[in-house]
Design an enzyme around this catalytic site. Structure first.
Site, PDB file in Angstrom:
ATOM      1  N   PHE A 526       0.855  -1.176   0.000  1.00  0.00           N
ATOM      2  CA  PHE A 526       0.000   0.000   0.000  1.00  0.00           C
ATOM      3  C   PHE A 526       0.898   1.235   0.000  1.00  0.00           C
ATOM      4  CE2 PHE A 526      -4.238  -1.402   2.142  1.00  0.00           C
ATOM      5  CZ  PHE A 526      -4.337  -2.486   1.279  1.00  0.00           C
ATOM      6  N   GLU A 527       0.662   2.156  -0.922  1.00  0.00           N
ATOM      7  CA  GLU A 527       1.303   3.470  -0.915  1.00  0.00           C
ATOM      8  C   GLU A 527       0.281   4.467  -0.371  1.00  0.00           C
ATOM      9  OE1 GLU A 527       4.331   4.090  -1.424  1.00  0.00           O
ATOM     10  OE2 GLU A 527       5.120   2.355  -2.512  1.00  0.00           O
TER      11      GLU A 527
END
Length: 827
Positions: A526-527
């Site tokens: 996840f960014e």
């Protein structure tokens, strides 16, 4: 709640000038005796050692008064004393103000509290016995003199720019510049940090087009810090599970994790990962499960981790809030209680504590120079830097913040290939070998020994849910539809884009590109957030976690809901593999597999490549029988790397080619499409089954002179650009779309540049060509070796087990000799 900020002045420094040993009661005091170095407490007291400077004689506390003889660093360390090891914590306070200067609260008696101090500053070093049997610990205090630096020059002004990369070769060019790429990007561009004029000159010389996004990162950093202080000062709890309102320090993470365990002894277990960091810090994690101490109970394991990259503070915050979420939910929410009861959850908030501690304690400069420690990305490995730059501690050394290895380029998955730095000073330096770093070996050991079925690694920034593979040339796994569906589901909660990792840019040596391909456990990155490495807490942590404005997941559940989706997947037998059978009480079952996987051909600093390295991995899972029938969650026995690659068999011939007719006239030159919509548009139709089965289409156009520049875009019926080709210096463009959905499309031709507008070089040939889908490829099938040992550790059962995802295999009475007769247990 808000955290206490240190009150000591900050010395911005680069070079270690000297070391002064332990000296109690002032600069002129004699060297400390062995007795001085021993701290003692007859009983333990579970308290936060960093919360307050406690009076002499307080139960569970011993303290020493010191004065700093230098402008520089104080390093206070604890080591185990004689006899059994317990849990001692450490804090350094400013004697005058009572403010905490540095602290450390890991799970054992191995602590490092480090921060900046000024000459003659009077300090109190406070050692606290938190728990365990050890009445003593050994204390050491060092002072390191540092050479101050001035403020950054104008040439050091840092900025963020968006670099346009419409073609795959453009991203290749950008990666080759060795600039500081963020994780915010899409099919047509990537945001990049330019630390100064040297970076700006490098980018200008590449010929890539770019535009400024943030012209002054230093100013932004200061503004963000001010906003964080204002938010925390309101005194109101946030909507997070913990109620937190500010970024934690490393010692707060450590203390909070063991407090979760102390307050929930049957539900939470705090533990230390296998190896200390290069600076000697322990890496602390928690496991959350019903009957948590029975780790070999056969349940699926869900792993969430943060802060591979030191400056990405929100990653750790989301991870620890998830731990609070599970604990709170187990007690208050029946749906979460049910999921926790069916799984085991491991949370590692800070994978890289050395780097994080440095970044978190540094002043907010945001200038991205070599000595901007707040923006440190990597770990504290010094061995790979030039010999003259290996001196000095990680927090202040002649190599600066760029010294170290990028842990998220150091895993074995395709290590050595594109998307990772080959030299020590690169922000994405891959390290000297796969798993050369203790931080990555810690995660490797955890994943390999616990049969982790589900994994999320948290980063900033870019609003992305990334899935394997990280390299465009590596075809997607056979399970691509399943992996994509899970990524899409989580992205529907946080509002992020769900794409393969290579869709951002090629990366090698990343966490999930090793864990998924080698173990079969689902893995995602996840960014978090669209706006920076650690932007204001209220936005990047609170809003992103709970799903509130301005986060993209507002009203959709945010990362909280995405994490719950991953947990539900871990609890679902259809998402992993299951072994069932019968075993006597006290017998121990183990599935094991040892294999070798090649890295990428290894890129060398001179541009050449060396042969791939063969990396040996061993994965296993254990089950401790309580007697009778058992159910045991494992990963598929065949790892995705050898299982094959995704594709599909054609169901019909591809569609016949479609010529594109050039409309009369030539549109005006346009260098700002789609902002300026002037262009020629030619519609075409993609047909569906049973008429045609199209695995891809290629839209191509050509013209006479390479000095003319036409750009080509393809839009779907909703007006979205789904393919494009915008190169220069050619007389043709080709735009490709894989597995195009049936429907109406439009080829858009933009007249970017004409050498002689009075005599335009119009495009003459245009065509849409269709190809059949690429069939899947299938590899070998692998087995686990399943063994059973009795209470005395004697081998009493042995068989091979083949099991696929979603499959349940009955291994029978594997702990009896009958298992040997049918050695291969198959479906």
């Amino acid at each position: 709640m808000s955290s206490r900020h240190r009150s000591t002045p900050v010395v911005r420094a680069a070079v270690v000038a000297g070391v002064v040993g332990l000296a109690f009661a002032g600069v002129s005091a004699p060297a400390a005796t062995a007795q001085d170095r021993v701290v003692r407490a007859d009983r333990a007291a579970a308290r936060a050692c960093h919360d307050a400077l406690l009076p002499p004689g307080t139960a569970g506390v011993d303290r020493r008064e010191v004065a700093s003889p230098v402008d520089g660093l104080v390093q206070a360390r604890l080591a185990p004393g004689e006899g059994r090891e317990g849990d001692w914590d450490l804090a350094v306070f400013d004697e005058g103000t009572g403010g905490v200067v540095a602290a450390s609260s890991a799970l054992r008696s191995r602590e490092l509290a480090e921060s900046f101090v000024t000459k003659d500053q009077r300090l109190v070093v406070q050692a606290c016995r938190y728990g365990g049997p050890a009445r003593t610990a050994t204390l050491g205090v060092d002072f390191l003199a540092l050479t101050p630096r001035g403020t950054p020059t104008a040439a050091e002004r840092a900025e963020v720019v968006r670099v346009e990369t419409p073609r795959p070769e453009d991203k290749g060019t950008l990666l080759g510049l060795d600039l500081d790429l963020t994780e915010k990007g899409d099919a047509t561009g990537v945001e990049v940090v330019l630390a100064g004029d040297a970076d700006r000159e490098t980018l200008r010389g590449s010929g890539l087009e770019y535009a400024t996004v943030d012209a002054d990162l230093s100013r932004t950093s200061r503004e963000d810090a001010a906003r964080d202080r204002a938010y925390a000062s309101r005194g109101r709890a946030s909507g997070l599970p913990s109620g937190r309102t500010s970024y934690r320090h490393l010692y707060e993470y450590e203390h909070e994790l063991k407090e979760l365990a102390r307050g929930n002894p049957r539900l939470v277990r705090a533990f230390t990962l296998a190896e200390p960091t290069p600076e000697g810090r322990d890496v602390v994690a928690v496991e959350i499960a019903k009957d948590v101490d029975n780790a070999a109970d056969g349940k699926a394991v869900n792993l969430l981790m943060g802060v591979h990259h030191a400056r990405e503070w929100p990653a750790g915050e989301h991870a620890i809030e998830w731990a609070h979420e599970l604990v709170n939910g187990y007690h208050r929410d029946n749906s979460i209680r049910s999921l926790v009861a069916r799984t085991r959850n491991v949370v590692v908030p800070i994978v890289n504590p050395d780097g994080f501690s440095i970044s978190r304690e540094a002043e907010p400069n945001g200038d991205f120079t070599r000595f901007d420690y707040e923006m440190k990305r990597k770990n504290c490995r010094a061995d790979d830097s030039p010999p003259q730059l290996r001196t000095g501690v990680c927090k202040a050394n002649p190599g600066g913040a760029v010294r170290g290895t990028d842990p998220n380029r150091n895993y074995a998955g395709f290590w050595g290939g594109a998307g990772a730095g080959v030299t020590w000073s690169s922000e994405t330096f891959r390290g000297s070998a796969p798993f050369s770093e203790p931080e990555t070996r810690n995660i490797r050991e955890l994943v390999s020994r616990r049969a982790v079925t589900n994994l999320i690694t948290l980063h900033t920034y870019g609003n992305l849910v990334l899935r394997p593979p990280g390299v465009a040339s590596v075809r997607a796994p056979l399970e691509e539809p399943v992996v994509k569906a899970l990524g899409d589901r989580m992205a529907s909660r946080n509002g992020y884009d769900s794409i393969p990792s290579w869709g951002l840019y090629d990366t090698t040596g990343t966490t999930e590109d090793w864990s998924y391909w080698a173990t079969g456990g689902f893995g995602f990155t996840f960014e978090i957030n669209p706006g920076g490495f650690h932007p204001p807490y209220e936005d990047a942590v609170v809003a992103e976690y709970v799903g509130a404005a301005p986060a993209a997941g507002a009203g959709k559940g945010g990362n909280r809901a995405a994490f719950l989706d991953m947990l539900a997947n871990a609890a679902d037998p259809a998402a992993h593999s299951t072994l069932v059978g019968v075993a006597p009480e006290g017998h121990r079952l183990k599935v094991h597999k040892t294999f070798r996987t090649p890295t990428s051909p290894v890129r060398q600093p001179d541009g050449s490549t060396a042969p791939p390295i063969q990396v040996t991995d061993a994965v296993e899972s254990t089950y401790s029988s309580t007697g009778g029938r058992f159910t045991w969650a494992v990963n598929p026995s065949t790892r995705p790397y050898v299982a094959g690659r995704y594709g599909r068999d054609p169901q019909a011939p591809p569609q016949a080619a479609i010529p594109l007719a050039n409309p009369p006239g030539v549109p005006a030159e346009n260098t700002t499409f789609p902002g300026n919509p002037v262009a020629e548009r030619i519609p075409f139709t993609v047909r569906a089954l049973p008429a045609a089965d199209n695995g891809r289409f290629d839209v191509s156009v050509s013209w006479t002179s390479t000095s003319t520049d036409w750009d080509l875009f393809v839009m779907d019926a909703a007006g979205q650009v789904v393919a494009q080709s915008a190169s220069g210096g050619t007389n043709s463009e080709v735009a490709t779309l894989l597995d195009p959905p049936a429907g109406e499309y439009t080829a858009v031709l933009v007249n970017y540049d004409q050498v002689d507008p009075a005599n335009p070089d119009d495009w003459a040939a245009g065509r849409v060509e269709f190809s059949s889908p690429v069939p899947p490829t299938y590899g070998v099938e692998e087995a686990y070796t399943l063994t059973c040992t009795d209470r005395q550790g004697r081998l009493v059962g042995l068989t091979d087990v083949f099991v696929d995802r979603g499959e349940t295999v009955d291994v029978g009475e594997v702990c009896t000799d009958s298992a040997r007769a049918g050695k291969q247990r198959r479906r």
